[in-house]
Design an enzyme around this catalytic site. Structure first.
Site, PDB file in Angstrom:
ATOM      1  N   LYS A   1     -12.106  -3.903  -5.171  1.00 51.00           N
ATOM      2  CA  LYS A   1     -11.330  -5.140  -5.102  1.00 51.00           C
ATOM      3  C   LYS A   1     -12.108  -6.334  -5.636  1.00 51.00           C
ATOM      4  CE  LYS A   1      -8.110  -3.787  -1.416  1.00 51.00           C
ATOM      5  NZ  LYS A   1      -6.893  -3.714  -2.220  1.00 51.00           N
TER       6      LYS A   1
ATOM      7  N   TYR B   1       4.960   1.592  -3.038  1.00 54.10           N
ATOM      8  CA  TYR B   1       5.424   1.331  -1.669  1.00 54.10           C
ATOM      9  C   TYR B   1       6.854   0.811  -1.635  1.00 54.10           C
ATOM     10  CZ  TYR B   1       0.372   1.532  -0.807  1.00 54.10           C
ATOM     11  OH  TYR B   1      -0.934   1.917  -0.766  1.00 54.10           O
TER      12      TYR B   1
ATOM     13  N   TYR C   1      -7.015   3.164   7.041  1.00 55.62           N
ATOM     14  CA  TYR C   1      -6.459   3.286   5.693  1.00 55.62           C
ATOM     15  C   TYR C   1      -7.625   3.215   4.715  1.00 55.62           C
ATOM     16  CZ  TYR C   1      -4.001   2.475   1.357  1.00 55.62           C
ATOM     17  OH  TYR C   1      -3.555   2.580   0.069  1.00 55.62           O
TER      18      TYR C   1
ATOM     19  N   ASP D   1     -16.480   1.592   4.443  1.00 56.85           N
ATOM     20  CA  ASP D   1     -15.503   1.306   3.389  1.00 56.85           C
ATOM     21  C   ASP D   1     -15.256  -0.200   3.413  1.00 56.85           C
ATOM     22  OD1 ASP D   1     -13.305   0.869   1.818  1.00 56.85           O
ATOM     23  OD2 ASP D   1     -12.002   2.322   2.811  1.00 56.85           O
TER      24      ASP D   1
END
Length: 398
Positions: free
Chosen positions: A246, A6, A132, A219
């Site tokens: 995560k 990014y 996202y 998600d």
């Protein structure tokens, strides 16, 4: 040379070089930093947790990796059993992978093949605006954030809707016989701007998915393990497929899991080899990752992390809920997340360095200054993060 994420490599500032990390702190050569974003939201137990480190060391003394193709091992078997007990409803079948994006890909592949295996052609995916789900290709297709995926403007096979029940009902009325799944980040849309919405939307989605035999995918790569103030949003509304990553390993090793219910699994269970799920990431079920995930879940339960998260939310609301400034559009708080959205992204330029100089690591993006702290944070550390946020808006130059 490292190609950083990014970033425009030509103009990027030098990243802060971390020499050590412990608890909620990152150490550079000249600064001790409170990590306000948990290394992209994954380090829920903090850094250098002795039990997590020891779990990895113990497994490494045995073996670090074997493939799951034709082989199995105790850590992956134990983690599968633990997740079956830990997760709600009949989310019992664990397909492991090496990252959240890949786990999302697996969920979408499951949903498409679930229908194909039953002789139905349902090519469309329903997803949310501002979604996202990761940066792999199918995940980008169901995503809806031009700041991340502007180079991929042609997105076929997906319908995006806002988090409004009227839009949800209209989409099902129009597309229900072509939808194979509806995928959402439940309650909290992370990289799309820390957008928060009401549980009533998900309850209605569950009803419509049941009515039209459309799979519901949560998600929870970012939202799982307490980030919304719930263990999992799946505890409130049960999806057909749940994606975790995560915090699954406490952030210690990359790993993820796509967990399916009995209905989904049974559509693949057959004497016909062609109905099998033909997918297999090399590092799925990695023993080191499974060992640390098991220990992390044990700590999460033993140390009553949900109480810690409720306390973090209480302090967050006390310190930030009433904070205002003409440059601020909205302050949003949910569970372990605080987001300060400004009207103009230029009002956040320079904040990262400002925070660094005051002992806080932050990484604002676009119009969003936010925190997603490790759950082991102390009150004075949490308040320090908020004080730095508020101090920024006292500067005359912004």
């Amino acid at each position: 040379m490292i190609w950083y994420p990014y970033e425009q490599m030509k103009t990027m500032k030098d990243p802060y070089k971390i020499l050590d990390a412990e608890g909620v702190h990152l150490y550079t050569k000249d600064q001790k930093l409170i990590d306000s974003i948990s290394s992209w939201w994954c380090m829920i137990h903090g850094y250098k947790h002795p039990e997590l480190t020891e779990a990895i060391k113990e497994q490494a003394d045995r073996f670090c990796h074997v493939m799951l193709g034709g082989l199995t091992h105790e850590p992956v078997e134990k983690l599968s059993v633990k997740l079956q007990e830990f997760l709600p409803g009949d989310l019992d079948y664990c397909f492991f992978s090496d990252s959240g994006s890949v786990a999302v890909e697996v969920s979408l592949k499951m949903a498409l093949q679930y229908n194909t295996n039953q002789g139905r052609k349902r090519p469309l995916v329903l997803a949310l605006e501002h979604a996202y789900h990761g940066d792999t290709f199918k995940a980008m297709e169901v995503g809806d954030d031009e700041d991340y995926h502007f180079a991929f403007d042609k997105k076929e096979g997906v319908v995006h809707i806002p988090t409004e029940i009227s839009a949800l009902e209209e989409a099902f009325e129009q597309y229900h016989d072509r939808l194979n799944c509806f995928i959402v980040e439940p309650l909290l849309q992370g990289a799309g701007g820390m957008r928060m919405y009401d549980i009533s939307f998900l309850k209605r989605a569950r009803e419509l998915c049941d009515q039209y035999d459309v799979l519901l995918i949560f998600d929870e790569v970012a939202t799982g393990f307490g980030r919304t103030g719930n263990r999992f949003v799946a505890d409130l509304v049960l999806p057909d497929i749940l994606v975790l990553g995560k915090a699954l390993t406490g952030g210690y090793i990359g790993h993820a899991v796509t967990v399916a219910n009995h209905k989904v699994f049974d559509a693949f269970y057959s004497d016909d080899d062609r109905l099998a799920l033909m997918h297999g990431p090399t590092f799925m079920g990695n023993p080191l990752a499974c060992a640390v995930a098991l220990k992390g879940i044990e700590i999460f339960e033993r140390e009553d992390y949900m109480s810690k998260i409720r306390h973090i939310e209480q302090v967050s609301r006390r310190e930030m809920e009433a904070f205002t400034d003409p440059r601020i559009k909205e302050v949003r708080i949910m569970g372990g997340c605080v987001c300060v959205e400004v009207h103009d992204s230029r009002d956040l330029e320079g904040f990262q360095q400002f925070a660094y100089e005051r002992g806080v690591f932050s990484r604002p993006f676009l119009n969003y200054m936010y925190s997603m702290v490790p759950y082991v944070i102390r009150d004075e550390e949490l308040i320090r993060i908020f004080d730095v946020m508020k101090e920024w808006f006292t500067l005359e130059h912004i």
